[in-house]
Design a protein around this motif. Sequence first.
Motif, PDB file in Angstrom:
ATOM      1  N   MET A 213      16.268 -18.647  45.047  1.00 13.72           N
ATOM      2  CA  MET A 213      17.137 -19.804  44.798  1.00 13.72           C
ATOM      3  C   MET A 213      16.659 -20.598  43.591  1.00 13.72           C
ATOM      4  O   MET A 213      17.470 -21.074  42.775  1.00 13.72           O
ATOM      5  CB  MET A 213      17.167 -20.709  46.036  1.00 13.72           C
ATOM      6  CG  MET A 213      18.031 -20.204  47.179  1.00 13.72           C
ATOM      7  SD  MET A 213      17.878 -21.223  48.673  1.00 13.72           S
ATOM      8  CE  MET A 213      18.415 -22.823  48.073  1.00 13.72           C
ATOM      9  N   ALA A 214      15.340 -20.724  43.447  1.00 17.01           N
ATOM     10  CA  ALA A 214      14.779 -21.489  42.329  1.00 17.01           C
ATOM     11  C   ALA A 214      15.077 -20.818  40.989  1.00 17.01           C
ATOM     12  O   ALA A 214      15.144 -21.490  39.947  1.00 17.01           O
ATOM     13  CB  ALA A 214      13.272 -21.645  42.518  1.00 17.01           C
ATOM     14  N   LYS A 215      15.284 -19.503  40.988  1.00 17.81           N
ATOM     15  CA  LYS A 215      15.599 -18.781  39.759  1.00 17.81           C
ATOM     16  C   LYS A 215      17.031 -19.027  39.296  1.00 17.81           C
ATOM     17  O   LYS A 215      17.376 -18.773  38.148  1.00 17.81           O
ATOM     18  CB  LYS A 215      15.405 -17.270  39.961  1.00 17.81           C
ATOM     19  CG  LYS A 215      13.977 -16.850  40.230  1.00 17.81           C
ATOM     20  CD  LYS A 215      13.930 -15.335  40.472  1.00 17.81           C
ATOM     21  CE  LYS A 215      12.526 -14.861  40.806  1.00 17.81           C
ATOM     22  NZ  LYS A 215      12.489 -13.404  41.118  1.00 17.81           N
ATOM     23  N   HIS A 216      17.875 -19.505  40.215  1.00 21.81           N
ATOM     24  CA  HIS A 216      19.299 -19.681  39.898  1.00 21.81           C
ATOM     25  C   HIS A 216      19.753 -21.093  40.266  1.00 21.81           C
ATOM     26  O   HIS A 216      20.586 -21.290  41.157  1.00 21.81           O
ATOM     27  CB  HIS A 216      20.147 -18.658  40.659  1.00 21.81           C
ATOM     28  CG  HIS A 216      19.713 -17.241  40.451  1.00 21.81           C
ATOM     29  ND1 HIS A 216      20.041 -16.520  39.324  1.00 21.81           N
ATOM     30  CD2 HIS A 216      18.955 -16.414  41.228  1.00 21.81           C
ATOM     31  CE1 HIS A 216      19.512 -15.302  39.419  1.00 21.81           C
ATOM     32  NE2 HIS A 216      18.853 -15.229  40.556  1.00 21.81           N
ATOM     33  N   LYS A 219      23.575 -22.215  40.513  1.00 19.82           N
ATOM     34  CA  LYS A 219      24.405 -21.771  41.640  1.00 19.82           C
ATOM     35  C   LYS A 219      25.496 -20.786  41.223  1.00 19.82           C
ATOM     36  O   LYS A 219      26.602 -20.787  41.759  1.00 19.82           O
ATOM     37  CB  LYS A 219      25.034 -22.970  42.346  1.00 19.82           C
ATOM     38  CG  LYS A 219      24.004 -23.916  42.961  1.00 19.82           C
ATOM     39  CD  LYS A 219      24.672 -25.053  43.714  1.00 19.82           C
ATOM     40  CE  LYS A 219      23.617 -25.969  44.325  1.00 19.82           C
ATOM     41  NZ  LYS A 219      24.203 -27.102  45.071  1.00 19.82           N
ATOM     42  N   THR A 220      25.181 -19.939  40.249  1.00 20.21           N
ATOM     43  CA  THR A 220      26.158 -18.927  39.823  1.00 20.21           C
ATOM     44  C   THR A 220      26.062 -17.666  40.678  1.00 20.21           C
ATOM     45  O   THR A 220      26.845 -16.738  40.500  1.00 20.21           O
ATOM     46  CB  THR A 220      25.926 -18.543  38.351  1.00 20.21           C
ATOM     47  OG1 THR A 220      24.563 -18.098  38.199  1.00 20.21           O
ATOM     48  CG2 THR A 220      26.187 -19.723  37.432  1.00 20.21           C
ATOM     49  N   ASN A 227      23.766 -19.216  52.508  1.00 18.00           N
ATOM     50  CA  ASN A 227      23.483 -17.787  52.605  1.00 18.00           C
ATOM     51  C   ASN A 227      22.090 -17.528  53.164  1.00 18.00           C
ATOM     52  O   ASN A 227      21.868 -16.532  53.859  1.00 18.00           O
ATOM     53  CB  ASN A 227      23.637 -17.106  51.241  1.00 18.00           C
ATOM     54  CG  ASN A 227      24.939 -16.339  51.137  1.00 18.00           C
ATOM     55  OD1 ASN A 227      25.308 -15.602  52.047  1.00 18.00           O
ATOM     56  ND2 ASN A 227      25.644 -16.517  50.041  1.00 18.00           N
ATOM     57  N   LEU A 228      21.149 -18.418  52.871  1.00 20.61           N
ATOM     58  CA  LEU A 228      19.814 -18.284  53.451  1.00 20.61           C
ATOM     59  C   LEU A 228      19.895 -18.386  54.980  1.00 20.61           C
ATOM     60  O   LEU A 228      19.310 -17.587  55.705  1.00 20.61           O
ATOM     61  CB  LEU A 228      18.874 -19.349  52.899  1.00 20.61           C
ATOM     62  CG  LEU A 228      17.491 -19.475  53.554  1.00 20.61           C
ATOM     63  CD1 LEU A 228      16.776 -18.127  53.623  1.00 20.61           C
ATOM     64  CD2 LEU A 228      16.640 -20.477  52.805  1.00 20.61           C
ATOM     65  N   ILE A 229      20.642 -19.377  55.456  1.00 20.37           N
ATOM     66  CA  ILE A 229      20.793 -19.561  56.900  1.00 20.37           C
ATOM     67  C   ILE A 229      21.480 -18.347  57.525  1.00 20.37           C
ATOM     68  O   ILE A 229      20.997 -17.780  58.510  1.00 20.37           O
ATOM     69  CB  ILE A 229      21.589 -20.845  57.205  1.00 20.37           C
ATOM     70  CG1 ILE A 229      20.768 -22.082  56.822  1.00 20.37           C
ATOM     71  CG2 ILE A 229      21.983 -20.909  58.681  1.00 20.37           C
ATOM     72  CD1 ILE A 229      21.540 -23.378  56.911  1.00 20.37           C
ATOM     73  N   CYS A 230      22.610 -17.925  56.933  1.00 16.82           N
ATOM     74  CA  CYS A 230      23.383 -16.816  57.506  1.00 16.82           C
ATOM     75  C   CYS A 230      22.627 -15.497  57.434  1.00 16.82           C
ATOM     76  O   CYS A 230      22.648 -14.705  58.379  1.00 16.82           O
ATOM     77  CB  CYS A 230      24.733 -16.703  56.804  1.00 16.82           C
ATOM     78  SG  CYS A 230      25.873 -18.038  57.220  1.00 16.82           S
TER      79      CYS A 230
END
Length: 429
Positions: A213-216, A219-220, A227-230
């Motif tokens: 997540m930190a790499k993006h 939010k593209t 999505n992490l939760i799911c």
Amino acid sequence: MLITDGSLVAAIWAALHPRTLLLTAVTFLFLTNYLKNRRPKNHPPGPWRLPFVGNLFQLDLEQTHLVIQQFVKKYGNLISLDFGNIPSVVVTGLPLIKEAFTQMEQNFLKRPITPLRERVFKNNGLIMSNGQTWKEQRRFALMTLKNFGLGKKSLEQLIQEEALHLADAIGEEEVFRNWEKLKLFVSRMMDSHRKDWNPVEPRDFIDSFLTEMAKHPDKTTSFNEENLICSTLDLFFAGTETTSTTLRWALLYMSVDSEVQEKVQAEIDRVIGHGRQPSTADRESMPYTNAVIHEVQRMGNIIPLNVPREVTADSTLAGFHLPKGTMVLTNLTALHRDPKEWATPDIFNPEHFLENGLFKKRESFLPFSMGKRACLGEQLARTELFIFFTVLMQKFTFKPPVNEKLSLKFRMGLTLSPVSYRLCAVPRL
């Protein structure tokens, strides 16, 4: 008396009985529904449908997979069923399943938009997502699982440790039933991870996802909190719920058939003994135990119609036309109970997976599905099932309480699981 055009219309309208108006409106709605949802030419056959509800009233939701078998006998191996306003087909038989999910796989990769997916998953996670999200999440999950030892000795040692904890806590269960509570549980885990998160040294799947997540930050991509939760819950479900349900079936079958249980324990005593823990390296030397586990999966049939897919482009299967958007269900129940494939299809019989005393793979055995949408945790699940089951058989003999009769009846939930039962776990000396 002279009546103008406007007055005439008003008089006619007033003369109409409210029931007539209601009947006209209902007839119009039914006709509109029929024209909208009528089956195209050369569509697979199936039972007669009702407007709006389709075939729902013909399906017992507690045992849908069994009712469907009656339709298969009447209409053939490719039948149409409508679940409300969702047009669906059920694919039966290994040749058709292979044709759909290998030769024509690109046309059957998508997950359908069902009320459950729309409300709970949307387009998130590993199991129900589509397109770029699915590709990104599946690729990332496979890579991360391998980084944490999938298929390696280090992960097996963790499974062995968990198997001992299971043996110590036999009879206890943790059960999460509410999806929102589960999401909250994972969300709190995320917050806890963030407090001491070190991107250089990820400890688990959540740490690795936070790094991605930190790499993006723009939010593209699909790497976001939802999505992490799911994805975490998908892995929890696929790696925990299915395995625990299969183990519950296993202990039930062993308690019902003491002879099979004794044969498993005799093989364990001969190959492993009482002093050391089972390992996947023992599997080849334990064909009977391996066969029993596979037979439990065949008979337990915990996902009887597989996870649904959707036709992504107009397709032809078995000579029938399948329009884009049709939901596709895989009849694993019929496949795993096919009398042409299994000597005693409705009876628990480990010999189905044995030949001359050696373990025999069966092409008609697809509990993890097939193709690109096959369960990504299959290898992990197989390892867990073997080690957990073998440890429990090594340490305990399972039998029903005195004067209690066990039932092989099932209940429908996220998976097809046994009805509640009680067992005595008698330590083996």
